[in-house]
Design an enzyme around this catalytic site. Structure first.
Site, PDB file in Angstrom:
ATOM      1  N   TYR A 117       0.842  -1.137   0.064  1.00 51.90           N
ATOM      2  CA  TYR A 117       0.116  -0.025   0.053  1.00 51.90           C
ATOM      3  C   TYR A 117       0.737   1.340  -0.092  1.00 51.90           C
ATOM      4  CZ  TYR A 117      -3.688   3.026   1.918  1.00 51.90           C
ATOM      5  OH  TYR A 117      -4.406   4.134   2.205  1.00 51.90           O
ATOM      6  N   ARG A 122      -1.229   8.097  -4.072  1.00 53.86           N
ATOM      7  CA  ARG A 122      -2.221   7.135  -3.194  1.00 53.86           C
ATOM      8  C   ARG A 122      -3.562   7.720  -2.561  1.00 53.86           C
ATOM      9  NH1 ARG A 122       0.233   4.391   1.978  1.00 53.86           N
ATOM     10  NH2 ARG A 122      -0.712   6.263   3.147  1.00 53.86           N
ATOM     11  N   ASP A 123      -4.708   6.908  -2.769  1.00 51.70           N
ATOM     12  CA  ASP A 123      -5.887   7.447  -2.494  1.00 51.70           C
ATOM     13  C   ASP A 123      -6.210   8.745  -3.028  1.00 51.70           C
ATOM     14  OD1 ASP A 123      -6.420   5.216  -1.113  1.00 51.70           O
ATOM     15  OD2 ASP A 123      -6.351   5.990   0.933  1.00 51.70           O
ATOM     16  N   SER A 129      -5.652   9.257   4.123  1.00 51.60           N
ATOM     17  CA  SER A 129      -4.962   8.301   3.831  1.00 51.60           C
ATOM     18  C   SER A 129      -3.649   8.729   2.595  1.00 51.60           C
ATOM     19  CB  SER A 129      -5.287   7.085   4.106  1.00 51.60           C
ATOM     20  OG  SER A 129      -6.082   7.104   3.038  1.00 51.60           O
ATOM     21  N   ASP A 168      -7.920   0.556  -2.644  1.00 49.61           N
ATOM     22  CA  ASP A 168      -8.562   1.857  -3.474  1.00 49.61           C
ATOM     23  C   ASP A 168      -8.127   2.206  -4.328  1.00 49.61           C
ATOM     24  OD1 ASP A 168     -10.267   2.004  -0.865  1.00 49.61           O
ATOM     25  OD2 ASP A 168      -9.316   3.880  -0.346  1.00 49.61           O
ATOM     26  N   TRP A 216     -19.779   0.267  -3.710  1.00 50.00           N
ATOM     27  CA  TRP A 216     -18.725   0.959  -4.723  1.00 50.00           C
ATOM     28  C   TRP A 216     -18.609   0.232  -6.160  1.00 50.00           C
ATOM     29  CZ3 TRP A 216     -13.106   2.375  -2.757  1.00 50.00           C
ATOM     30  CH2 TRP A 216     -12.411   3.130  -3.639  1.00 50.00           C
ATOM     31  N   TRP A 316     -17.347   6.046   5.288  1.00 52.94           N
ATOM     32  CA  TRP A 316     -16.258   5.332   5.486  1.00 52.94           C
ATOM     33  C   TRP A 316     -15.425   5.450   6.796  1.00 52.94           C
ATOM     34  CZ3 TRP A 316     -11.674   7.805   5.956  1.00 52.94           C
ATOM     35  CH2 TRP A 316     -11.629   8.979   5.122  1.00 52.94           C
ATOM     36  N   LYS A 344      -8.188  -4.501   8.202  1.00 54.32           N
ATOM     37  CA  LYS A 344      -7.875  -3.294   8.782  1.00 54.32           C
ATOM     38  C   LYS A 344      -7.552  -3.696  10.308  1.00 54.32           C
ATOM     39  CE  LYS A 344      -8.301   1.154  10.313  1.00 54.32           C
ATOM     40  NZ  LYS A 344      -7.480   2.222   9.835  1.00 54.32           N
ATOM     41  N   GLU A 348      -7.116   1.348  15.180  1.00 53.61           N
ATOM     42  CA  GLU A 348      -6.468   2.287  14.483  1.00 53.61           C
ATOM     43  C   GLU A 348      -7.543   3.075  13.543  1.00 53.61           C
ATOM     44  OE1 GLU A 348      -3.372   0.590  12.172  1.00 53.61           O
ATOM     45  OE2 GLU A 348      -2.352  -0.213  14.124  1.00 53.61           O
ATOM     46  N   ASP A 350      -9.401   5.772  11.182  1.00 51.69           N
ATOM     47  CA  ASP A 350      -9.510   6.060   9.923  1.00 51.69           C
ATOM     48  C   ASP A 350      -9.186   7.353   9.162  1.00 51.69           C
ATOM     49  OD1 ASP A 350     -10.495   3.393   9.062  1.00 51.69           O
ATOM     50  OD2 ASP A 350     -12.612   3.899   9.706  1.00 51.69           O
TER      51      ASP A 350
END
Length: 395
Positions: A117, A122-123, A129, A168, A216, A316, A344, A348, A350
């Protein structure tokens, strides 16, 4: 709510929060890897043979959480959470260093789950994130991220690995193509995932690429293009033999088999027949088969014990009232679903609920999001205790 474009997926995207840089306790080296090299048959369900390993990093986080609990009965229950198998997130170049301690205590009957990841950009449809690499830093992704992971796995041929590839990423290209950030990231996403597929195609590895969830890519209009996007990248990588299929509901909240479905009474429900993950796996696997992509799935049940909490599919972030779900198992009741897994790390965050933070995402401030919550990946003790109290089955 639109059914095929950014408003649906922008809500769904961003659900992945990079875990923290927790330092593990000293690994127990008494347990050993296999006596000879592992060879995984990606045409079969490896989870029917191997147990998902309870990695040292989540164990460490849970142990610290247990120390902070004053309720004796809750303390006893909490101590069991660290023994649940879960995936370890290698979510940055620096965090590749987690690999060595994590692999040190994996017995031969276990498989170590790793989340790959760190794509450039990213994202692209969320803030909470975002990664460390810019959209144009694909060479760094290859040489400084993927290549070192490949070297470490090659150095441990007697250990089995299950890899979850880039949460994602490809779903964002399907539904968020109108966002400039996702347009910029398209090349890096496709070439990066293909490079990961090809480079990590090792005998002791089985791979699953992220495919969002039923809320999604499960919309009727998204199933075919979603399957074609995954297949396009897979074929660009040379159709690697160790790719088994895809992952769903990673860091998500969707029920496995609730009927008629959590959002079945929504005004736009007629556009989404995938009202639970079981239906999504069935329908998306069929689309993948047509597109020429391996079509078996792993499903994250780590935090989906309680439904009816969200206002919309795409909410989310740190859903309030959530609970730990079914423990990892290969007994899913559906041949296409290889296993329920914990993707996940529960506890922790999000994303932060601090509106003044640079990485604040508005979804972390919605009415159905838990507050206060720290930055993505940081430990939230109160949230962990809530997940524990609401766990089904109970610990």
């Amino acid at each position: 709510m639109k059914v095929t474009t950014a408003s649906v997926a922008a809500m769904a995207a961003g659900a992945i929060a990079a875990p923290s840089n927790t330092t593990p306790r000293e690994a127990t080296k008494a347990q050993a890897a296999c006596a000879s090299a592992v060879s995984l048959d990606a045409k079969s369900n490896v989870f029917s043979k191997y147990t998902l390993h309870a990695n040292t990093f989540f164990k460490s986080e849970v142990a610290k959480a247990v120390e902070a609990i004053t309720d004796s009965s809750l303390k006893t229950s909490a101590s069991k959470v660290g023994d649940v198998g879960s995936f370890l997130w290698l979510d940055s170049i620096a965090n590749i260093a987690k690999f060595d301690d994590a692999v040190a205590d994996v017995p031969c009957e276990n498989i170590l789950g790793l989340v790959i990841y760190d794509l450039p950009g990213r994202d692209c449809a969320a803030k909470a994130s975002n990664g460390e690499l810019k959209y144009n830093e694909l060479p760094r992704y290859k040489s400084e991220y993927i290549d070192p992971i490949v070297a470490k796995i090659k150095a441990n041929p007697n250990t089995a690995f299950a890899l979850l590839i880039e949460p994602d990423s490809l779903p964002n290209l399907v539904t968020n193509a109108d966002l400039s950030t996702c347009q910029e990231s398209k090349t890096a996403y496709e070439e990066g995932v293909a490079y990961a597929f090809k480079s990590l195609n090792l005998p002791n590895v089985v791979m699953y690429v992220d495919a969002g969830h039923g809320g999604w890519l499960g919309w009727d209009a998204n199933l075919k293009p979603g399957a074609e996007e995954l297949s396009k990248v897979y074929k660009a990588a040379g159709s690697p033999s160790q790719v088994r299929g895809y992952a769903t509901n990673i860091a998500g909240w969707n029920s496995w088999d609730e009927e008629p479905g959590e959002f079945s009474d929504a005004s736009d429900a007629k556009y989404n027949s995938c009202q639970n993950e079981k239906t999504y796996v069935t329908k998306f696997s069929a689309a993948l088969s047509t597109a020429g992509f391996p079509n078996h799935a792993i499903v994250d049940t780590g935090r989906n014990a309680v439904t009816g909490l969200r206002e919309e599919w795409g909410d989310w972030c740190n859903v309030n009232g959530a609970g730990f779900g079914v423990r990892p198992t290969a007994t899913t009741g559906l041949e296409l679903a290889d296993a329920f897994i914990w993707g996940k790390p529960g506890g922790e965050s999000d994303g932060t609920s601090d509106e003044g933070a640079t990485r604040y995402d508005s979804y972390c401030g919605k009415p159905d999001a838990y507050k206060p919550s720290p930055e993505a990946g940081e430990w939230n003790q109160a949230y962990f205790e809530m997940l524990l109290k609401n766990a089904k089955p109970a610990f």
